[in-house]
Design an enzyme around this catalytic site. Structure first.
Site, PDB file in Angstrom:
ATOM      1  N   LYS A 204      16.742  27.120  50.318  1.00 12.75           N
ATOM      2  CA  LYS A 204      16.346  25.712  50.319  1.00 12.75           C
ATOM      3  C   LYS A 204      15.627  25.332  51.616  1.00 12.75           C
ATOM      4  O   LYS A 204      15.738  26.005  52.649  1.00 12.75           O
ATOM      5  CB  LYS A 204      17.582  24.825  50.126  1.00 12.75           C
ATOM      6  N   ARG A 238      24.832  29.459  43.327  1.00  9.51           N
ATOM      7  CA  ARG A 238      23.597  29.758  42.597  1.00  9.51           C
ATOM      8  C   ARG A 238      22.618  30.354  43.603  1.00  9.51           C
ATOM      9  O   ARG A 238      22.200  29.673  44.546  1.00  9.51           O
ATOM     10  CB  ARG A 238      23.053  28.482  41.962  1.00  9.51           C
TER      11      ARG A 238
END
Length: 256
Positions: A204, A238
């Site tokens: 991210k 995830r």
């Protein structure tokens, strides 16, 4: 949960697995590396992403789900917000729905009750195209938790069993670096609500903000965040880098 984006424009691996053959090879590799679930997504939700039509999303994900069902018995999740895609994916063999919009589409909670599948409800402030413009919270952990609990209640009133609900605080979805760090530090408050929690932190932008690294060079940061999330009580992580995350979690478990 191994990430399998069958999109041309996802932020980290867009375009790499758009063919069924490439997607199947990648899924098999992640399963060999220790993935428990394969999460198939046909619409990018990166900041600034445009939406795709139902037909386009179906054309991307359904052949891949069908191929996975023929090739493996591993659980397959579909990352979608469209009820039409949810229904078709379930018919093709998907065993979980992962929705960044927390089943806010018309009829989605009722559909999940009908399908009887587990569902992951994620928090997102705004829409992918504009969510990073000016995100604001007075108390990010409280506000995210309140939203997720309200969505869980909506789903249960529609007939979704409580034990089939997973919560995802939505790291990076309408949140600044400071919001993401506060949310991660307070993840145990969300875990204490009693639902399994999914943490999606892999590659991210918060890692890029902390380290200055591009998407292709965020392995160490991704693994570090996954380890911290699990220590805070996350039940599912995830990830793109399954083998490295699995190895680190095994070491952490041995030290616990």
């Amino acid at each position: 949960m191994g990430i399998l984006n069958v999109t041309p424009d996802s932020f980290s691996d867009g375009g790499r697995y758009v063919s069924v053959e490439a997607a199947l090879l990648r899924a098999r590799a992640m399963l060999e590396e220790g993935a428990d679930i394969i999460d198939v997504g046909g619409e990018s939700t990166r900041p600034g992403a445009d939406s795709v039509t139902v037909d386009e999303e179906l054309a991307r994900v359904i052949p891949v789900i069908e191929a996975l069902r023929r090739a493996t018995e591993a659980p397959v999740s579909v990352d979608t917000s469209k009820p039409e895609v949810m229904r078709a994916a379930a018919a093709a063999g998907a065993s979980m729905i992962n929705d960044v919009r927390a089943l806010q589409a018309d009829g989605a909670p009722e559909l999940l009750a009908e399908l009887g599948l587990p569902v992951c409800l994620m928090h997102m402030q705004g829409e992918p195209r504009s969510m990073q413009a000016k995100p604001h919270y007075d108390d990010v952990v409280r506000e995210v938790l309140d939203f997720l609990l309200k969505r869980a209640q909506v789903c249960m009133r529609a007939g979704v069993a409580a034990e089939r609900i997973v919560l995802d605080p939505g790291f990076g979805f309408g949140k600044t670096l400071e919001h993401n760090l506060a949310l991660l530090a307070g993840l145990d408050r969300i875990v204490e609500a009693g639902y399994p929690v999914l943490a999606g932190l892999s590659r991210k932008s918060m890692i890029g903000a902390l380290l200055g690294d591009p998407e292709c060079d965020r392995l160490v940061g991704s693994v570090a965040l996954a380890l911290y999330a699990v220590r805070k009580g996350a039940y599912i992580v995830r990830v793109h880098d399954v083998r490295q995350t699995r190895q680190a979690l095994r070491v952490q478990s041995a030290l616990a």
